[in-house]
Design an enzyme around this catalytic site. Structure first.
Site, mmCIF file in Angstrom:
data_model
loop_
_atom_site.group_PDB
_atom_site.id
_atom_site.type_symbol
_atom_site.label_atom_id
_atom_site.label_comp_id
_atom_site.label_asym_id
_atom_site.label_seq_id
_atom_site.Cartn_x
_atom_site.Cartn_y
_atom_site.Cartn_z
ATOM 1 N N TYR A 129 0.832 -1.203 0.000
ATOM 2 C CA TYR A 129 0.000 0.000 0.000
ATOM 3 C C TYR A 129 0.873 1.263 0.000
ATOM 4 C CZ TYR A 129 -4.276 -2.671 1.277
ATOM 5 O OH TYR A 129 -5.338 -3.520 1.307
ATOM 6 N N GLU A 246 -11.539 -6.389 12.216
ATOM 7 C CA GLU A 246 -10.163 -6.632 12.645
ATOM 8 C C GLU A 246 -9.467 -5.382 13.157
ATOM 9 O OE1 GLU A 246 -8.013 -9.938 11.189
ATOM 10 O OE2 GLU A 246 -9.078 -9.756 9.295
HETATM 11 C C1 LIG Z 1 7.037 -1.247 11.239
HETATM 12 C C2 LIG Z 1 6.190 -0.772 10.098
HETATM 13 C C3 LIG Z 1 5.632 -1.694 9.215
HETATM 14 C C4 LIG Z 1 4.877 -1.281 8.116
HETATM 15 N N1 LIG Z 1 4.383 -2.219 7.237
HETATM 16 C C5 LIG Z 1 3.700 -1.811 6.138
HETATM 17 C C6 LIG Z 1 3.243 -2.759 5.157
HETATM 18 O O1 LIG Z 1 3.442 -3.976 5.298
HETATM 19 N N2 LIG Z 1 2.628 -2.308 4.060
HETATM 20 C C7 LIG Z 1 2.374 -0.982 3.859
HETATM 21 O O2 LIG Z 1 1.776 -0.648 2.854
HETATM 22 N N3 LIG Z 1 2.790 -0.054 4.752
HETATM 23 C C8 LIG Z 1 3.454 -0.429 5.889
HETATM 24 N N4 LIG Z 1 3.894 0.509 6.799
HETATM 25 C C9 LIG Z 1 3.728 1.925 6.509
HETATM 26 C C10 LIG Z 1 2.680 2.643 7.362
HETATM 27 O O3 LIG Z 1 1.418 2.352 6.911
HETATM 28 C C11 LIG Z 1 3.014 4.147 7.297
HETATM 29 O O4 LIG Z 1 4.183 4.335 8.043
HETATM 30 C C12 LIG Z 1 1.937 5.035 7.838
HETATM 31 O O5 LIG Z 1 0.860 5.054 6.979
HETATM 32 C C13 LIG Z 1 2.441 6.468 8.041
HETATM 33 O O6 LIG Z 1 2.988 6.991 6.868
HETATM 34 P P1 LIG Z 1 4.463 7.601 6.797
HETATM 35 O O7 LIG Z 1 5.369 6.672 7.467
HETATM 36 O O8 LIG Z 1 4.739 7.967 5.422
HETATM 37 O O9 LIG Z 1 4.412 8.890 7.714
HETATM 38 P P2 LIG Z 1 3.829 10.322 7.316
HETATM 39 O O10 LIG Z 1 2.495 10.167 6.742
HETATM 40 O O11 LIG Z 1 4.847 11.058 6.555
HETATM 41 O O12 LIG Z 1 3.671 10.982 8.748
HETATM 42 C C14 LIG Z 1 4.775 11.513 9.460
HETATM 43 C C15 LIG Z 1 4.273 12.108 10.749
HETATM 44 O O13 LIG Z 1 3.354 13.131 10.484
HETATM 45 C C16 LIG Z 1 2.139 12.922 11.156
HETATM 46 N N5 LIG Z 1 1.017 13.379 10.326
HETATM 47 C C17 LIG Z 1 0.767 13.061 9.035
HETATM 48 N N6 LIG Z 1 -0.327 13.670 8.619
HETATM 49 C C18 LIG Z 1 -0.808 14.399 9.661
HETATM 50 C C19 LIG Z 1 -1.932 15.245 9.868
HETATM 51 N N7 LIG Z 1 -2.809 15.465 8.912
HETATM 52 N N8 LIG Z 1 -2.110 15.808 11.083
HETATM 53 C C20 LIG Z 1 -1.220 15.576 12.078
HETATM 54 N N9 LIG Z 1 -0.147 14.792 11.937
HETATM 55 C C21 LIG Z 1 0.060 14.210 10.742
HETATM 56 C C22 LIG Z 1 2.086 11.441 11.382
HETATM 57 O O14 LIG Z 1 1.279 11.095 12.468
HETATM 58 C C23 LIG Z 1 3.534 11.112 11.621
HETATM 59 O O15 LIG Z 1 3.871 11.311 12.946
HETATM 60 C C24 LIG Z 1 4.653 0.099 7.911
HETATM 61 C C25 LIG Z 1 5.191 1.030 8.805
HETATM 62 C C26 LIG Z 1 5.962 0.611 9.885
HETATM 63 C C27 LIG Z 1 6.550 1.637 10.810
#
Ligand SMILES: Cc1cc2nc3c(=O)[nH]c(=O)nc-3n(C[C@H](O)[C@H](O)[C@H](O)COP(=O)(O)OP(=O)(O)OC[C@H]3O[C@@H](n4cnc5c(N)ncnc54)[C@H](O)[C@@H]3O)c2cc1C
Lengths: 389, 375
Positions: A129, A246
């Site tokens: 995703y 879930e």
């Molecule tokens: C251990 C781990 C496993 C994962 N496994 C998968 C997987 O198997 N498949 C998959 O598709 N993804 C996976 N992910 C990804 C996960 O879904 C994303 O990390 C998550 O959606 C957050 O996106 P980002 O990391 O790009 O952070 P960002 O979206 O860049 O966010 C960075 C920070 O900004 C904050 N933020 C963002 N938008 C806002 C807002 N509007 N208001 C206030 N704060 C905000 C967030 O809370 C965060 O603290 C995994 C992540 C981790 C850490």
């Protein structure tokens, strides 16, 4: 495969007893309470196949597809016992994600082909995703799939794909058309064989310096159009719907429960229970956990009664992930001068993986919809406040 | 980000800051940390030699011993700047703590030799005085016709594998002794363990290690006082480093959240993220104030005031750096959960330093106990 029965006809206690005694006898002891939260397929394949042979690998799939056909209430019992007995996490994207998606929205041919291969372990799935520029804002994803005769040609990149390095199939969200006004439109769910030419995987060392999640690159990867799930351009709703009840498990107390047991073991060994300051802080954590279970039960009751979860269930995930962090932080306080060692700490009752848990606990506030995003959902969906993003 | 504010009339402190920044260009902190971690070493020799070259190992050593004879202000500015650049060689232990023990020794050939070696980098002089619980844990000394025989176990020794000499705390008939013990001694064993910040921390086991009587650096009350002072100096140095870590983590996080676009705008534009960043900044400001105050107190204050200020500074700076870096990690999203991203290394270093020479709660309790005892 063993014969199935109507598990839902049993009382929760009866089912719990049956499930527990079989798991106790059959889950290999050397795999119990594994240090690694996310073992790769080969490390736990023995347990995977044992479950599959028994017909207990897929608690939620209907029995006609080789599942147990549990309702949500029995599923909770299943998950609780699994955690209580320390069974290792198995690569479960096929069971928990692709399977349910296909059962609900797949064609007969897709079900016939994929479901048995998930159960046999021949297909190991991962979830594609997130993208470098589409994290919290998943709908901005850009990996594209362009129609070419009977195929789609996929180009782009996924990231943070957990266990992609030991998977051979990936459930992809791709963009099949661009509609600037409604970004959720034009997203399609695609089933992709990762051995196809043009698909490469690069593991990313995580905070514990382990390969756990990966980047997955798509360079003109050819995917048969028959691998589209549901309708082209209509994948967003599918991807959202499949989570269903879930979502409750994002807030299941199992992680903090495990962590507090380790905290207790360390505190006992280091004499911290003689320190009133520690005892007061421990009591707070202990009761937070106690009440998290009560809150979990409140949502579980809705499911047991055949209801559906609302947006409010997000509150569990926020509380649970923060509690997990607070417990591991306390562990480092108890560890004192040792709270800078990489390896597990020794106690008379066995090792305590304090640092491992501390680092692991940094992730759940981020994944599965970060806590800020969850709060946004609660503000809008429960409190009825105007949307802030 | 302001960081430490100290009186700098002649601009020396600013120069020192600049020279660390220049150094960091040649010896990249995070890259060095990762390489050291991969190699299993407890000291990066190239960095250490260059730090010796820069004159940073004997900042507070008195001029009589060939040192720079400078004070806590210079030491703190240096450590703060090292923290910012994530240069993680154990300076607080090998230079500040050992240097203070050597400076407090009865004058003689041995302290002179150690001081020279320490400053040139030719000798790696590692303090060894802690018990398993982190407090002073003297080992057993026994005078014999051949000299002094030492037996026991010492925990949390930095750079033990690289060390040429250990400064060991021992006790004979209830009397404290500080001695220098060559790393290559019969009966001395080193068991090193990996640390969170990509280094190693060792347990030393001494079994009938014999050293000559000239190895004694100080005795009895003088030895206890020397150690106490040395620990305070190291705590203050670490506090300054923690301030550096915290301020840099905030700067990096501000830069990252201004760059990172989600939902069509930089995430730093969301009010929730802004408030988080402001909280982090406020933590850093209070930490910098506390550490600046402690530095000034060392020159101006009474003995009790000096001690209290250091306890407060280490507690405040440790809490602040750990909290700031934890929050920073979260604001980086999944990126923060990778080893490639430096913010995780800042977090790990903050946690490791916070656990070094007393965690905040222990220090706060000591503060209150000392203050109430004096009242
Ligand atoms: C251990 C781990 C496993 C994962 N496994 C998968 C997987 O198997 N498949 C998959 O598709 N993804 C996976 N992910 C990804 C996960 O879904 C994303 O990390 C998550 O959606 C957050 O996106 P980002 O990391 O790009 O952070 P960002 O979206 O860049 O966010 C960075 C920070 O900004 C904050 N933020 C963002 N938008 C806002 C807002 N509007 N208001 C206030 N704060 C905000 C967030 O809370 C965060 O603290 C995994 C992540 C981790 C850490």
């Amino acid at each position: 495969m063993s014969e199935q029965q109507d598990w839902n006809a049993l009382s929760d206690d009866q089912f719990r007893a049956v499930f527990r005694s079989w798991v106790e006898a059959n889950c290999p002891t050397h795999l119990r309470f594994m240090r690694k939260q996310r073992p790769v397929f080969n490390e736990v394949s023995e347990w995977y196949h044992t479950l599959a042979d028994k017909g207990w690998l897929s608690p939620l799939w209907p029995q006609e597809y080789g599942g147990m056909g549990l309702d949500a209430g029995k599923h909770i019992v299943y998950v609780e016992e699994w955690a209580r007995l320390g069974c290792p996490r198995i690569p479960d994207h096929g069971i928990g994600l692709t399977g349910p998606l296909l059962i609900q929205y797949g064609t007969q041919a897709q079900k016939d082909f994929f479901l048995p291969r998930i159960l046999s372990g021949e297909h190991v799935w991962c979830q594609g995703y997130s993208e470098p520029n589409a994290g919290s804002d998943l709908a901005s994803l850009r990996t594209s799939a362009r129609r070419d005769g009977d195929d789609f040609i996929v180009n782009g990149q996924k990231i943070w794909t957990t266990l992609a390095h030991c998977a051979n199939w990936i459930l992809l969200l791709v963009r099949t058309s661009t509609d600037e006004t409604k970004r959720q439109k034009g997203i399609t769910v695609l089933l992709v064989d990762m051995t196809t030419a043009g698909c490469t995987v690069r593991p990313i060392p995580n905070l514990r310096n382990e390969a756990d999640f990966c980047e997955v690159f798509f360079d003109n990867v050819r995917v048969p159009a028959a691998n589209v799930v549901g309708e082209v351009d209509q994948g967003w709703a599918l991807a959202k719907a499949v989570l269903g009840h879930e979502r409750i498990f994002l807030g299941a107390p199992s992680r903090p429960e495990y962590a507090i047991k380790r905290l207790e073991r360390l505190a006992q060994d280091r004499g911290a229970f003689d320190d009133p300051g520690f005892v007061a802080r421990y009591a707070k954590l202990r009761l937070d956990l106690y009440d998290l279970s009560a809150a979990f039960e409140r949502f579980a009751r809705v499911l047991r009664a055949g209801g559906v979860l609302g947006a409010d269930v997000s509150v569990l995930k926020i509380f649970c992930s923060e509690l997990y962090q607070r417990i591991t932080e306390e562990m480092l306080t108890v560890a004192g001068e040792e709270a800078r060692l990489w390896d597990d700490l020794h106690t008379g009752e066995g090792d305590v993986d304090a640092m491992n848990l501390y680092l692991d606990s940094r992730a759940p506030t981020i994944f599965g919809g970060s806590n800020e995003i969850q709060k946004g959902v609660l503000a809008k969906g429960v409190l009825g406040l105007p949307s802030s993003f | 980000m302001t960081g430490l504010i100290l009186n700098d009339d002649d601009g020396d402190l600013a120069l020192l800051r600049d020279s660390v920044a220049g150094f960091a260009q040649r010896h990249d902190g995070p890259a060095t940390l990762r390489a050291r971690r991969a190699s299993g070493d407890d000291l990066d020799r190239a960095s250490w030699a260059a730090m010796a070259e820069a004159g940073w190992l004997g900042v507070m050593l008195p001029e009589e011993l060939g040192g720079a004879g400078l004070g806590h202000a210079e030491q703190s500015i240096l450590c703060e700047a090292l923290g910012q650049a994530l240069i993680t060689e154990p300076l607080a232990q090998l230079s500040v703590l050992s240097g203070a023990l050597i400076a407090a020794a009865e004058p003689g050939a041995e302290p002179q030799r150690l001081a020279e070696g320490l400053m040139s980098g030719a000798a790696i002089v590692a303090p060894a005085w802690q018990g398993a619980d982190g407090s002073t844990g003297p080992i057993v000394a026994r005078s014999t016709p051949n000299g002094i025989t030492l037996s026991g176990r010492i925990s949390y020794v930095s750079a033990a594998k690289s060390a040429t000499d250990f400064l060991v705390l021992a006790e004979e008939n209830g009397q404290a002794l500080l001695l220098s013990v060559p790393a290559i001694s019969n009966g001395l064993k080193v068991a090193a363990h990996a640390t969170l910040d990509g280094s190693q921390l060792a347990t030393l086991t001494l079994e009938q290690v014999t050293v000559p009587t000239q190895a004694v650096l100080s005795r009895a009350d003088a030895a206890n006082a020397a150690l106490e002072q040395a620990i305070a100096a190291a705590r203050l140095a670490i506090s300054a480093e923690l301030v550096g870590i915290g301020t840099r983590a905030i700067e990096d996080t501000i830069a990252y959240t201004k760059e990172r676009v989600q939902f069509g705008r930089p995430i730093a534009g969301f009010q929730v993220v802004q408030h988080r960043l402001v909280d982090m900044w406020a933590d850093a400001e209070f930490a910098a104030a506390s550490v600046s105050h402690a530095v000034e107190m060392q020159d101006e204050g009474e003995s009790l005031e000096r001690d209290l200020a250091v306890l407060a500074a280490k507690a405040r700076a440790g809490d602040a750096a750990v909290t700031i870096t934890r929050r920073a990690l979260h604001l980086y999203g999944a990126m923060g959960f990778t080893d490639d991203c430096d913010i995780g290394l800042y977090m790990k270093r903050a946690v490791a330093l916070n656990a070094t020479l007393g965690q905040p709660e222990t220090l706060r309790l000591q503060f209150v106990a000392r203050e109430r005892a004096a009242a």
